[in-house]
Design a protein around this motif. Structure first.
Motif, PDB file in Angstrom:
ATOM      1  N   SER A 103       0.712  -1.076   0.094  1.00  0.00           N
ATOM      2  CA  SER A 103       0.022   0.077   0.101  1.00  0.00           C
ATOM      3  C   SER A 103       0.968   1.206   0.053  1.00  0.00           C
ATOM      4  O   SER A 103       1.931   1.110   0.325  1.00  0.00           O
ATOM      5  CB  SER A 103      -0.888   0.128   1.214  1.00  0.00           C
ATOM      6  OG  SER A 103      -0.135   0.064   2.460  1.00  0.00           O
ATOM      7  N   PHE A 104       0.382   2.328  -0.386  1.00  0.00           N
ATOM      8  CA  PHE A 104       1.019   3.593  -0.657  1.00  0.00           C
ATOM      9  C   PHE A 104       1.719   3.926   1.041  1.00  0.00           C
ATOM     10  O   PHE A 104       2.901   4.284   1.072  1.00  0.00           O
ATOM     11  CB  PHE A 104       0.310   4.872  -1.170  1.00  0.00           C
ATOM     12  CG  PHE A 104       1.107   6.083  -1.314  1.00  0.00           C
ATOM     13  CD1 PHE A 104       2.144   6.187  -2.229  1.00  0.00           C
ATOM     14  CD2 PHE A 104       0.772   7.029  -0.398  1.00  0.00           C
ATOM     15  CE1 PHE A 104       2.524   7.292  -2.446  1.00  0.00           C
ATOM     16  CE2 PHE A 104       1.594   8.306  -0.530  1.00  0.00           C
ATOM     17  CZ  PHE A 104       2.438   8.428  -1.644  1.00  0.00           C
ATOM     18  N   SER A 105       0.650   3.807   1.928  1.00  0.00           N
ATOM     19  CA  SER A 105       0.991   4.355   3.258  1.00  0.00           C
ATOM     20  C   SER A 105       2.180   3.383   3.820  1.00  0.00           C
ATOM     21  O   SER A 105       3.209   4.000   4.431  1.00  0.00           O
ATOM     22  CB  SER A 105       0.050   4.383   4.210  1.00  0.00           C
ATOM     23  OG  SER A 105      -0.624   2.692   4.153  1.00  0.00           O
ATOM     24  N   SER A 106       2.331   2.313   3.527  1.00  0.00           N
ATOM     25  CA  SER A 106       3.252   1.328   4.156  1.00  0.00           C
ATOM     26  C   SER A 106       4.876   1.667   3.232  1.00  0.00           C
ATOM     27  O   SER A 106       5.631   1.458   3.806  1.00  0.00           O
ATOM     28  CB  SER A 106       3.005  -0.221   3.964  1.00  0.00           C
ATOM     29  OG  SER A 106       2.670  -0.605   2.628  1.00  0.00           O
ATOM     30  N   PHE A 107       4.280   1.895   1.937  1.00  0.00           N
ATOM     31  CA  PHE A 107       5.559   2.133   1.057  1.00  0.00           C
ATOM     32  C   PHE A 107       6.320   3.413   1.636  1.00  0.00           C
ATOM     33  O   PHE A 107       7.425   3.443   1.613  1.00  0.00           O
ATOM     34  CB  PHE A 107       5.201   2.109  -0.349  1.00  0.00           C
ATOM     35  CG  PHE A 107       6.236   2.640  -1.295  1.00  0.00           C
ATOM     36  CD1 PHE A 107       7.520   2.283  -1.272  1.00  0.00           C
ATOM     37  CD2 PHE A 107       5.996   3.611  -2.392  1.00  0.00           C
ATOM     38  CE1 PHE A 107       8.380   2.469  -2.165  1.00  0.00           C
ATOM     39  CE2 PHE A 107       6.876   4.027  -3.250  1.00  0.00           C
ATOM     40  CZ  PHE A 107       8.344   3.700  -3.288  1.00  0.00           C
ATOM     41  N   VAL A 108       5.426   4.363   1.947  1.00  0.00           N
ATOM     42  CA  VAL A 108       6.219   5.852   2.278  1.00  0.00           C
ATOM     43  C   VAL A 108       6.933   5.674   3.588  1.00  0.00           C
ATOM     44  O   VAL A 108       7.988   6.453   3.853  1.00  0.00           O
ATOM     45  CB  VAL A 108       4.960   6.789   2.518  1.00  0.00           C
ATOM     46  CG1 VAL A 108       5.345   8.013   3.219  1.00  0.00           C
ATOM     47  CG2 VAL A 108       4.383   7.181   1.219  1.00  0.00           C
ATOM     48  N   LYS A 109       6.423   4.736   4.410  1.00  0.00           N
ATOM     49  CA  LYS A 109       7.218   4.348   5.488  1.00  0.00           C
ATOM     50  C   LYS A 109       8.444   3.437   5.680  1.00  0.00           C
ATOM     51  O   LYS A 109       9.055   3.465   6.624  1.00  0.00           O
ATOM     52  CB  LYS A 109       6.087   3.734   6.584  1.00  0.00           C
ATOM     53  CG  LYS A 109       4.971   4.569   7.168  1.00  0.00           C
ATOM     54  CD  LYS A 109       3.854   3.777   8.036  1.00  0.00           C
ATOM     55  CE  LYS A 109       2.801   4.699   8.411  1.00  0.00           C
ATOM     56  NZ  LYS A 109       1.863   3.847   9.069  1.00  0.00           N
ATOM     57  N   SER A 110       8.639   2.910   4.565  1.00  0.00           N
ATOM     58  CA  SER A 110       9.698   2.106   4.311  1.00  0.00           C
ATOM     59  C   SER A 110      10.943   2.846   4.026  1.00  0.00           C
ATOM     60  O   SER A 110      10.935   3.849   3.660  1.00  0.00           O
ATOM     61  CB  SER A 110       9.368   1.098   3.095  1.00  0.00           C
ATOM     62  OG  SER A 110       9.481   1.706   1.768  1.00  0.00           O
ATOM     63  N   GLU A 111      12.322   2.012   4.260  1.00  0.00           N
ATOM     64  CA  GLU A 111      13.418   2.720   3.836  1.00  0.00           C
ATOM     65  C   GLU A 111      13.620   2.910   2.499  1.00  0.00           C
ATOM     66  O   GLU A 111      14.068   3.866   1.976  1.00  0.00           O
ATOM     67  CB  GLU A 111      14.649   1.812   4.566  1.00  0.00           C
ATOM     68  CG  GLU A 111      14.697   1.791   6.031  1.00  0.00           C
ATOM     69  CD  GLU A 111      15.098   3.127   6.542  1.00  0.00           C
ATOM     70  OE1 GLU A 111      15.912   3.620   5.840  1.00  0.00           O
ATOM     71  OE2 GLU A 111      14.715   3.424   7.612  1.00  0.00           O
ATOM     72  N   TYR A 112      13.017   1.910   1.440  1.00  0.00           N
ATOM     73  CA  TYR A 112      13.378   2.180   0.303  1.00  0.00           C
ATOM     74  C   TYR A 112      12.692   3.428  -0.469  1.00  0.00           C
ATOM     75  O   TYR A 112      13.071   3.578  -1.562  1.00  0.00           O
ATOM     76  CB  TYR A 112      12.636   1.051  -0.549  1.00  0.00           C
ATOM     77  CG  TYR A 112      12.956   0.510  -1.884  1.00  0.00           C
ATOM     78  CD1 TYR A 112      14.139   0.493  -2.214  1.00  0.00           C
ATOM     79  CD2 TYR A 112      11.996   0.776  -3.019  1.00  0.00           C
ATOM     80  CE1 TYR A 112      14.469   0.325  -3.847  1.00  0.00           C
ATOM     81  CE2 TYR A 112      12.358   0.389  -4.124  1.00  0.00           C
ATOM     82  CZ  TYR A 112      13.513   0.249  -4.511  1.00  0.00           C
ATOM     83  OH  TYR A 112      13.879   0.217  -5.926  1.00  0.00           O
ATOM     84  N   TYR A 113      11.595   3.909   0.320  1.00  0.00           N
ATOM     85  CA  TYR A 113      11.071   5.298  -0.226  1.00  0.00           C
ATOM     86  C   TYR A 113      12.153   6.330  -0.045  1.00  0.00           C
ATOM     87  O   TYR A 113      11.943   6.952  -1.231  1.00  0.00           O
ATOM     88  CB  TYR A 113       9.816   5.462   0.675  1.00  0.00           C
ATOM     89  CG  TYR A 113       9.157   6.611   0.173  1.00  0.00           C
ATOM     90  CD1 TYR A 113       8.193   6.624  -0.750  1.00  0.00           C
ATOM     91  CD2 TYR A 113       9.219   7.968   1.139  1.00  0.00           C
ATOM     92  CE1 TYR A 113       7.630   7.770  -1.250  1.00  0.00           C
ATOM     93  CE2 TYR A 113       8.647   9.029   0.495  1.00  0.00           C
ATOM     94  CZ  TYR A 113       7.604   8.795  -0.631  1.00  0.00           C
ATOM     95  OH  TYR A 113       7.066  10.081  -1.075  1.00  0.00           O
ATOM     96  N   HIS A 114      12.974   6.485   0.447  1.00  0.00           N
ATOM     97  CA  HIS A 114      14.140   7.402   0.464  1.00  0.00           C
ATOM     98  C   HIS A 114      14.759   7.122  -0.697  1.00  0.00           C
ATOM     99  O   HIS A 114      15.236   8.222  -1.135  1.00  0.00           O
ATOM    100  CB  HIS A 114      14.855   7.194   1.741  1.00  0.00           C
ATOM    101  CG  HIS A 114      14.069   7.387   3.060  1.00  0.00           C
ATOM    102  ND1 HIS A 114      13.530   8.386   3.426  1.00  0.00           N
ATOM    103  CD2 HIS A 114      13.904   6.571   4.339  1.00  0.00           C
ATOM    104  CE1 HIS A 114      12.852   8.441   4.484  1.00  0.00           C
ATOM    105  NE2 HIS A 114      13.254   7.096   5.049  1.00  0.00           N
ATOM    106  N   PHE A 115      15.132   5.989  -1.153  1.00  0.00           N
ATOM    107  CA  PHE A 115      15.948   5.668  -2.237  1.00  0.00           C
ATOM    108  C   PHE A 115      14.992   6.076  -3.489  1.00  0.00           C
ATOM    109  O   PHE A 115      15.477   6.924  -4.309  1.00  0.00           O
ATOM    110  CB  PHE A 115      16.195   4.425  -2.620  1.00  0.00           C
ATOM    111  CG  PHE A 115      16.817   3.742  -3.630  1.00  0.00           C
ATOM    112  CD1 PHE A 115      18.200   3.967  -3.875  1.00  0.00           C
ATOM    113  CD2 PHE A 115      16.117   3.222  -4.537  1.00  0.00           C
ATOM    114  CE1 PHE A 115      18.793   3.544  -5.283  1.00  0.00           C
ATOM    115  CE2 PHE A 115      16.364   2.852  -5.739  1.00  0.00           C
ATOM    116  CZ  PHE A 115      17.971   3.162  -6.005  1.00  0.00           C
ATOM    117  N   PHE A 116      13.850   5.849  -3.279  1.00  0.00           N
ATOM    118  CA  PHE A 116      12.798   6.204  -4.447  1.00  0.00           C
ATOM    119  C   PHE A 116      12.886   7.823  -4.815  1.00  0.00           C
ATOM    120  O   PHE A 116      12.877   8.106  -5.964  1.00  0.00           O
ATOM    121  CB  PHE A 116      11.571   5.697  -4.050  1.00  0.00           C
ATOM    122  CG  PHE A 116      10.831   4.884  -5.272  1.00  0.00           C
ATOM    123  CD1 PHE A 116      10.991   3.824  -5.743  1.00  0.00           C
ATOM    124  CD2 PHE A 116       9.779   5.506  -5.790  1.00  0.00           C
ATOM    125  CE1 PHE A 116      10.504   3.192  -6.822  1.00  0.00           C
ATOM    126  CE2 PHE A 116       9.144   5.154  -6.852  1.00  0.00           C
ATOM    127  CZ  PHE A 116       9.483   3.876  -7.269  1.00  0.00           C
TER     128      PHE A 116
END
Length: 346
Positions: A103-116
């Protein structure tokens, strides 16, 4: 989904232009996917039995992104095979978009989102290569700021090509394993031979299941890539002579594999039991023809005289001698005599 005539023509051209090979299969596939379907940024990878990614081949990415991904964010990738294995097995899909994996909310909270966000990525899609509910490889695709997100049609094109791609990749792995194993077995018999292939950038391009098991025995909870980087890179030879090392009862032979007319340095690493090599006598170490040549070498015959006696060419004599040098881990005729006399006495 209904494809246009142009779409079908492109897919047929792709399938007719990509076929199993032991080298550059990733570059070939990625290049055609870019030219024909506008998948301009892609990452080809393989995975071992524990879903560890290796042999990463980046296509059309900048160096900073490659460094960030490989050094920091690879295992944080939410589309990493370890994270998607159950999803792929249950959904029976081979292609996933990033918004289908979290989900978008879990993606935003992930470490990978910073790389993205750091690299201005806007979308990601992966085609996974699977067999028996395991993932053995895949290709990831990215879109960046200024690009359009991946469409449903993009996903359907990859789904349509998935069977062909799996065939190409799987058979390329089989061909590479066969060539690597066959080149060594001509010189040495082994029931369990571990094989690791290393490319010009000192990254692992291939390893077989036996190598993985041997390294797990030597260093539990250590991947093949980690063991190579920490324990073997310092032993990579500069010249043609192979390097032999022993670790915890296992013997490792590291060889430089130069291709004709190429300046690149590729390496083959073979792992096998120390005990099997140590208990060899002359009759198990050398072939029947090599034993005949050994007898003439002891008598002081020249290569030409040996060739005349055995009715073979001088080049064939030289090849047999070279094989004998490698088997006995020596580099010249004098050392060979001493080594074989020692073995004979033993």
């Amino acid at each position: 989904m209904d494809f246009s005539k142009n779409d079908y023509e492109k897919m047929m051209h792709f399938m007719n232009s990509t076929y199993p090979t032991s080298s550059n299969i990733s570059e070939t596939v990625q290049s055609f996917l870019s030219d024909l379907f506008q998948f301009h940024h892609s990452l080809f990878w393989l995975a071992d039995n524990h879903s560890n990614m290796y042999n990463l081949k980046f296509f059309n990415y900048d160096d900073k992104l490659i460094w960030d991904y490989t050094e920091t964010y690879k295992n944080q990738d939410i589309m990493h095979p370890k994270k998607q294995l159950n999803h792929i097995a249950n959904k029976r899909e081979s292609v996933l978009k990033i918004d289908e994996t979290a989900s978008f909310s879990s993606f935003v909270k992930s470490e990978y989102y910073h790389f993205f966000k750091r690299h201005q990525m806007i979308d990601q899609m992966v085609i996974y290569f699977t067999k028996n509910k395991s993932i053995y490889g895949g290709i990831g695709f990215s879109r960046f700021k200024g690009d359009k997100p991946f469409t449903h049609k993009d996903k359907q094109i990859l789904e349509a090509l998935s069977i062909h791609l799996q065939h190409v990749v799987k058979n390329s792995i089989v061909i590479k394993e066969y060539e690597a194993e066959n080149s060594f077995l001509k010189r040495m018999k082994s029931d369990e031979l571990g094989i690791i292939q290393v490319n010009d950038n000192q990254n692992i391009s291939f390893y077989n299941e036996v190598a993985q098991k041997i390294i797990e025995t030597i260093c539990p909870d250590t991947s093949v890539e980690e063991f190579f980087q920490t324990s073997l890179t310092s032993y990579l030879p500069e010249g043609e002579s192979p390097i032999h090392i022993s670790v915890n009862g296992w013997k490792m032979k590291i060889m430089l594999q130069r291709k004709r007319y190429s300046i690149s340095k590729n390496y083959s690493i073979y792992l096998y039991s120390q005990e099997k090599k140590d208990k060899n006598d002359l009759r198990t170490l050398l072939s029947k023809r090599e034993l005949e040549i050994f007898d003439f070498v002891l008598k002081g015959y020249t290569n030409e005289q040996i060739a005349n006696e055995l009715w073979i060419s001088i080049n064939t004599v030289k090849k047999h001698l070279q094989n004998m040098y490698e088997k006995t881990e020596v580099s010249n005729r004098t050392s060979l005599i001493f080594k074989l006399k020692e073995l004979e006495n033993t």
